[in-house]
Design an enzyme around this catalytic site. Sequence first.
Site, mmCIF file in Angstrom:
data_model
loop_
_atom_site.group_PDB
_atom_site.id
_atom_site.type_symbol
_atom_site.label_atom_id
_atom_site.label_comp_id
_atom_site.label_asym_id
_atom_site.label_seq_id
_atom_site.Cartn_x
_atom_site.Cartn_y
_atom_site.Cartn_z
ATOM 1 N N TYR A 180 0.909 -1.255 0.114
ATOM 2 C CA TYR A 180 -0.044 -0.146 -0.042
ATOM 3 C C TYR A 180 0.990 1.295 0.077
ATOM 4 O O TYR A 180 1.519 1.481 1.049
ATOM 5 C CB TYR A 180 -0.865 0.134 1.432
ATOM 6 C CG TYR A 180 -1.772 1.245 1.387
ATOM 7 C CD1 TYR A 180 -2.057 2.159 0.468
ATOM 8 C CD2 TYR A 180 -2.602 1.181 2.726
ATOM 9 C CE1 TYR A 180 -2.788 3.266 0.720
ATOM 10 C CE2 TYR A 180 -3.504 2.274 2.618
ATOM 11 C CZ TYR A 180 -3.652 3.062 1.658
ATOM 12 O OH TYR A 180 -4.334 4.243 1.802
ATOM 13 N N LYS A 219 -1.538 -1.526 -3.993
ATOM 14 C CA LYS A 219 -2.625 -0.404 -4.079
ATOM 15 C C LYS A 219 -1.787 1.068 -3.902
ATOM 16 O O LYS A 219 -0.916 1.426 -3.198
ATOM 17 C CB LYS A 219 -3.345 -0.045 -3.069
ATOM 18 C CG LYS A 219 -4.247 1.194 -3.014
ATOM 19 C CD LYS A 219 -5.159 1.258 -1.524
ATOM 20 C CE LYS A 219 -5.871 2.559 -1.464
ATOM 21 N NZ LYS A 219 -6.637 2.770 0.027
#
Length: 296
Positions: A137, A165
């Site tokens: 992330y 992400k």
Amino acid sequence: MDTTFIRGVVPPIVTPVDENERLDEQSSRRIVDHVIDGGVHGILALGSNGEFFGLDPEDLGRVVAVAVEQSAGRVPVYAGIASITTREGIKQARLYEELGAQAISILPPMFLTPTENELYHHFKKIAESTRLPVLLYNNPDKVGNNISAGLLERLTEIPNIVGMKDSSGDQTLTAEFIRRTRHQDFKVLAGRDIMILSTLVYGGAGCVASTANVVPRLVVEIYDKFMAGDIPGALEAQYKLAPLRTAWNLGSFPVATKDAVNLIGLQAGKPILPNTCCSEENLEKLKKILQDMGEI
């Protein structure tokens, strides 16, 4: 390792809390049903919009457990890890695997300024502690350090690090992540809702979109129309979503997401202090946007 489920629209669901800032389980279950009914392809529990930073330690596990229980296999559940220490990250990864999460995402340590080598070993040790697929992330604005394209290449050599992400907001960097991993089974998901379509066009696999807490069908429309080859339709849906995502600036992060969830009739409770709801003036602006979108 099966990674075919890592695709599409994955909302980082808000965490409803009661007056004592403890998890409101019944409201959480309603929100899970709301986004699944909206057609999402997965759920991320304990993302940044889930206010992981404000929850009691025992509530962290309960948030994941409730998401797994309520989703009941309808969609995969991802669990977010945002520990500062590697030791705590390993502990959480093992717990979330035990609770039935299908994947985990790992945020770089906040507050610290680790070197790339330190970041590499942090991710590596947490990934090696679980059999679950791992998504990185990247959110440099919030944590103060960035996952570089070079570091990502090193990390993809770890078998269960299978996706990312990217919330950098830097389309050039997102594109480079995709370019460098395009010959691997590696999934890059947009972390900025304004950049869902552009990430898909460049080869991304989907998005982790906070707006899908509120308008899941519209966010799914961007993905579905793109996958069907209807680029103009996907672009129009992306344009329609833009005013809501830009409205997140009406409150301190991630207040406006929870306020919007409340405005559409779901009970998410108040933000966890020190965050407070948007001002009355800004709540009216947010309400007007939702009315214009036909959501209230």
